[in-house]
Structure formats: structure tokens, C-alpha cells
Design a protein around this motif. Structure first.
Motif, PDB file in Angstrom:
ATOM      1  N   THR A  11      24.274  11.873  13.059  1.00 43.92           N
ATOM      2  CA  THR A  11      25.610  11.709  12.507  1.00 43.92           C
ATOM      3  C   THR A  11      25.465  11.238  11.070  1.00 43.92           C
ATOM      4  O   THR A  11      24.831  10.209  10.811  1.00 43.92           O
ATOM      5  CB  THR A  11      26.427  10.684  13.311  1.00 43.92           C
ATOM      6  OG1 THR A  11      26.541  11.126  14.662  1.00 43.92           O
ATOM      7  CG2 THR A  11      27.824  10.517  12.726  1.00 43.92           C
ATOM      8  N   TYR A  13      27.091  11.251   6.727  1.00 44.75           N
ATOM      9  CA  TYR A  13      28.073  11.526   5.686  1.00 44.75           C
ATOM     10  C   TYR A  13      27.322  12.126   4.498  1.00 44.75           C
ATOM     11  O   TYR A  13      26.188  11.718   4.193  1.00 44.75           O
ATOM     12  CB  TYR A  13      28.773  10.251   5.216  1.00 44.75           C
ATOM     13  CG  TYR A  13      29.929   9.805   6.073  1.00 44.75           C
ATOM     14  CD1 TYR A  13      31.182  10.404   5.961  1.00 44.75           C
ATOM     15  CD2 TYR A  13      29.775   8.763   6.984  1.00 44.75           C
ATOM     16  CE1 TYR A  13      32.253   9.979   6.735  1.00 44.75           C
ATOM     17  CE2 TYR A  13      30.842   8.327   7.754  1.00 44.75           C
ATOM     18  CZ  TYR A  13      32.081   8.950   7.627  1.00 44.75           C
ATOM     19  OH  TYR A  13      33.131   8.522   8.396  1.00 44.75           O
ATOM     20  N   PRO A  57      32.080  15.858   1.137  1.00 41.60           N
ATOM     21  CA  PRO A  57      32.052  14.388   1.235  1.00 41.60           C
ATOM     22  C   PRO A  57      33.220  13.863   2.053  1.00 41.60           C
ATOM     23  O   PRO A  57      34.234  14.556   2.224  1.00 41.60           O
ATOM     24  CB  PRO A  57      32.147  13.938  -0.234  1.00 41.60           C
ATOM     25  CG  PRO A  57      32.799  15.082  -0.941  1.00 41.60           C
ATOM     26  CD  PRO A  57      32.362  16.327  -0.226  1.00 41.60           C
ATOM     27  N   PHE A  58      33.057  12.665   2.580  1.00 45.59           N
ATOM     28  CA  PHE A  58      34.085  11.951   3.340  1.00 45.59           C
ATOM     29  C   PHE A  58      34.429  12.661   4.647  1.00 45.59           C
ATOM     30  O   PHE A  58      35.536  12.544   5.155  1.00 45.59           O
ATOM     31  CB  PHE A  58      35.341  11.732   2.492  1.00 45.59           C
ATOM     32  CG  PHE A  58      35.031  11.308   1.090  1.00 45.59           C
ATOM     33  CD1 PHE A  58      34.218  10.206   0.858  1.00 45.59           C
ATOM     34  CD2 PHE A  58      35.514  12.016  -0.004  1.00 45.59           C
ATOM     35  CE1 PHE A  58      33.904   9.817  -0.441  1.00 45.59           C
ATOM     36  CE2 PHE A  58      35.214  11.634  -1.295  1.00 45.59           C
ATOM     37  CZ  PHE A  58      34.403  10.537  -1.513  1.00 45.59           C
ATOM     38  N   SER A  59      33.466  13.390   5.164  1.00 49.61           N
ATOM     39  CA  SER A  59      33.607  14.064   6.448  1.00 49.61           C
ATOM     40  C   SER A  59      32.436  13.672   7.332  1.00 49.61           C
ATOM     41  O   SER A  59      31.280  13.694   6.900  1.00 49.61           O
ATOM     42  CB  SER A  59      33.621  15.584   6.244  1.00 49.61           C
ATOM     43  OG  SER A  59      33.541  16.262   7.482  1.00 49.61           O
ATOM     44  N   THR A  60      32.720  13.291   8.571  1.00 51.88           N
ATOM     45  CA  THR A  60      31.657  12.982   9.519  1.00 51.88           C
ATOM     46  C   THR A  60      31.031  14.292   9.997  1.00 51.88           C
ATOM     47  O   THR A  60      31.725  15.172  10.501  1.00 51.88           O
ATOM     48  CB  THR A  60      32.196  12.200  10.726  1.00 51.88           C
ATOM     49  OG1 THR A  60      32.878  11.038  10.260  1.00 51.88           O
ATOM     50  CG2 THR A  60      31.059  11.772  11.636  1.00 51.88           C
ATOM     51  N   PRO A  83      37.415  16.614   6.079  1.00 54.46           N
ATOM     52  CA  PRO A  83      37.268  15.475   5.160  1.00 54.46           C
ATOM     53  C   PRO A  83      38.512  14.597   5.165  1.00 54.46           C
ATOM     54  O   PRO A  83      39.632  15.098   5.323  1.00 54.46           O
ATOM     55  CB  PRO A  83      37.077  16.146   3.791  1.00 54.46           C
ATOM     56  CG  PRO A  83      36.645  17.543   4.083  1.00 54.46           C
ATOM     57  CD  PRO A  83      37.295  17.914   5.386  1.00 54.46           C
ATOM     58  N   ASN A  98      29.837   6.260  -2.798  1.00 56.14           N
ATOM     59  CA  ASN A  98      28.756   7.239  -2.659  1.00 56.14           C
ATOM     60  C   ASN A  98      27.696   7.056  -3.739  1.00 56.14           C
ATOM     61  O   ASN A  98      26.485   7.093  -3.463  1.00 56.14           O
ATOM     62  CB  ASN A  98      29.315   8.664  -2.726  1.00 56.14           C
ATOM     63  CG  ASN A  98      30.073   9.058  -1.476  1.00 56.14           C
ATOM     64  OD1 ASN A  98      30.189   8.273  -0.541  1.00 56.14           O
ATOM     65  ND2 ASN A  98      30.589  10.264  -1.454  1.00 56.14           N
ATOM     66  N   TYR A 118      30.383   1.466   5.618  1.00 57.00           N
ATOM     67  CA  TYR A 118      30.810   2.630   4.832  1.00 57.00           C
ATOM     68  C   TYR A 118      31.934   3.373   5.548  1.00 57.00           C
ATOM     69  O   TYR A 118      32.949   3.712   4.941  1.00 57.00           O
ATOM     70  CB  TYR A 118      29.599   3.556   4.616  1.00 57.00           C
ATOM     71  CG  TYR A 118      29.926   4.829   3.870  1.00 57.00           C
ATOM     72  CD1 TYR A 118      29.961   4.854   2.484  1.00 57.00           C
ATOM     73  CD2 TYR A 118      30.189   6.011   4.558  1.00 57.00           C
ATOM     74  CE1 TYR A 118      30.252   6.026   1.799  1.00 57.00           C
ATOM     75  CE2 TYR A 118      30.482   7.183   3.883  1.00 57.00           C
ATOM     76  CZ  TYR A 118      30.514   7.176   2.501  1.00 57.00           C
ATOM     77  OH  TYR A 118      30.813   8.344   1.826  1.00 57.00           O
ATOM     78  N   HIS A 119      31.759   3.611   6.828  1.00 56.10           N
ATOM     79  CA  HIS A 119      32.784   4.298   7.623  1.00 56.10           C
ATOM     80  C   HIS A 119      34.098   3.512   7.591  1.00 56.10           C
ATOM     81  O   HIS A 119      35.183   4.098   7.415  1.00 56.10           O
ATOM     82  CB  HIS A 119      32.293   4.471   9.062  1.00 56.10           C
ATOM     83  CG  HIS A 119      33.308   5.078   9.977  1.00 56.10           C
ATOM     84  ND1 HIS A 119      33.555   6.434  10.025  1.00 56.10           N
ATOM     85  CD2 HIS A 119      34.162   4.505  10.874  1.00 56.10           C
ATOM     86  CE1 HIS A 119      34.510   6.678  10.912  1.00 56.10           C
ATOM     87  NE2 HIS A 119      34.885   5.523  11.437  1.00 56.10           N
TER      88      HIS A 119
END
Length: 238
Positions: A11, A13, A57-60, A83, A98, A118-119
């Protein structure tokens, strides 16, 4: 000859990507299990390529990686969430997080706690909660991860000594917090603000300003002379 090994599903980012060789991307990823890692992904020449489109970015992301060295190969994206819909200052704040990770986090060292921070920070940015406390909290978490957390214990004076405790303190990169009777021509920090910062009480605007100034001093020697690109976004938006 050792073959590349396939790693368990990760998992991650995406922190940063840039073109790499022909039709490939060089990625900086933040992994829940592996920490900050570099990987190459073949993305094809078309912008509609599914892998290229999913690497946002900003997507798991759940990805399959293989390799035996410090530079891994991303072979498959098993699952990608949309995202987070960050915009304007909240988007720039995400880029700031980031960039700090890419610039400062060593690679291939597990940082599960920082991944959670971060999450959480991204989730708060999505909710458009006040930006400054989010950024400051993540900065403190990053410093702890780097083993460079600020030692606030010098402020913990007992009641007998507290009356003579200095009202203002300096921050010195090699020493940490030093009482203001030490002769330095640098910014001083109000002890009351530092105590509030230590306790996580960042609601007061003056405390937030002190915290931001403190973080700038702490991170300046770590980042060196190269400016943060994400800070330019904030400047351009004003």
C-alpha cells in the motif's frame, strides 16, 4: 545470478514522479511497510495508458513491486483509489508534505507511524480543516521519524526554579532550545508559546506563528540551500 524477487503487495502513496528513460517513470513512493522507496514504472507513450493514469498523488495505491536493490520495478497496480479532491492552498499543502518526504526521508527504512501521520494529514486537508496545524503536526512527526525531535524537557522547570526560568528561548541546530541569556542575534521564542507547542495546543494564532517560525529554523539546515518548490506555489497564489 540472483533474480529479482517479487515483493508482497504494497500500500503506497505517490510522492513524486518524473520521466525516466523511454516511456518509463521514476517514482518516489511512500509505502506503509517499506517506507520511502524509488521505483521505475513502464507507463507507455500514451497519456491514456492505464498505469500512467492511475499513478496520481494523494491516491492510495496497492502495487506489485519486484527487485533486489534500492531501485525497484513497479510491475502492476492492483488497486487505485481516486485521488483526494484537494484544491488551491490544500493542494499546495499536500505537495509540501510530499516534497518534505522526498527531500528528507532516507530510503528503504520502514516508517509505518509516519505513513499513518501522512494519511491523516491528507484526510484533514481534504476536509479543509485549518492548514497550519496540519502542516506543523506532520513536521513534528517527520522530525521524530528522522530522530531529530525537539527536546522540550529544558522547559520543564520545577515550581521552585520556574520563577527564575527565562521567558525567551533560542533554537540552535546543534543544541536545540537554549535560554535567551545565551547571546545570539536570532529569533527568540516565548516560553509560554513553546510550552503550548509541546502540549499540542496550536489553536492560538500567536502560538501558531511561533511554531511556524520554529519549524523554519529547524528545517533550514536539513533542507540546505535548495528552495522548496512547493513554497513557490503558495507565493504565486497570493
Amino acid at each position: 545470478m540472483n533474480k529479482d524477487r517479487e515483493l508482497a503487495l504494497q500500500t503506497v502513496y505517490l510522492l513524486h514522479s518524473r520521466p525516466y528513460r523511454e516511456n518509463s517513470l521514476l517514482l518516489n513512493l511512500l509505502s506503509k511497510d517499506l517506507g520511502h522507496i524509488s521505483a521505475v514504472a513502464y507507463a507507455g507513450s500514451s497519456r491514456k495508458n492505464s498505469k500512467r493514469a492511475q499513478l496520481q498523488p494523494f491516491s492510495t495505491l496497492q502495487v506489485q513491486l519486484k527487485g533486489k536493490g534500492s531501485l525497484l520495478t513497479l510491475t502492476q497496480i492492483e488497486k487505485a483509489q481516486l485521488p483526494l479532491p484537494l484544491s488551491r492552498q490544500f493542494l499546495y499543502s499536500g505537495f509540501y508534505l510530499n516534497e518534505l518526504c522526498v527531500r528528507l526521508l532516507p530510503q528503504n527504512i520502514s516508517c509505518e507511524t509516519l505513513f499513518a501521520h501522512y494519511h491523516h494529514a491528507l484526510t484533514q486537508l481534504e476536509q479543509q480543516i485549518s492548514i497550519e496545524p496540519i502542516l506543523r503536526s506532520f513536521e513534528f512527526a517527520l522530525l521524530e521519524e528522522l530522530g531529530l525531535g525537539i527536546d522540550f524537557s529544558v522547559l520543564d522547570e520545577d515550581s521552585q526554579v520556574q520563577e527564575s526560568s527565562p521567558d525567551y528561548w533560542y533554537y540552535l541546530p546543534e543544541q536545540g532550545l537554549v535560554s535567551a541569556d545565551y547571546e545570539r542575534s536570532i529569533n527568540k521564542f516565548d516560553r509560554r508559546h513553546l510550552l503550548a507547542i509541546r502540549d499540542g495546543n496550536l489553536q492560538d494564532p500567536d502560538v501558531l506563528l511561533t511554531c511556524k517560525s520554529l519549524m523554519r529554523q529547524v528545517f533550514k539546515p536539513l533542507l540546505g540551500s535548495r528552495p522548496l518548490q512547493s513554497r513557490k506555489l503558495f507565493a504565486y497564489s497570493k
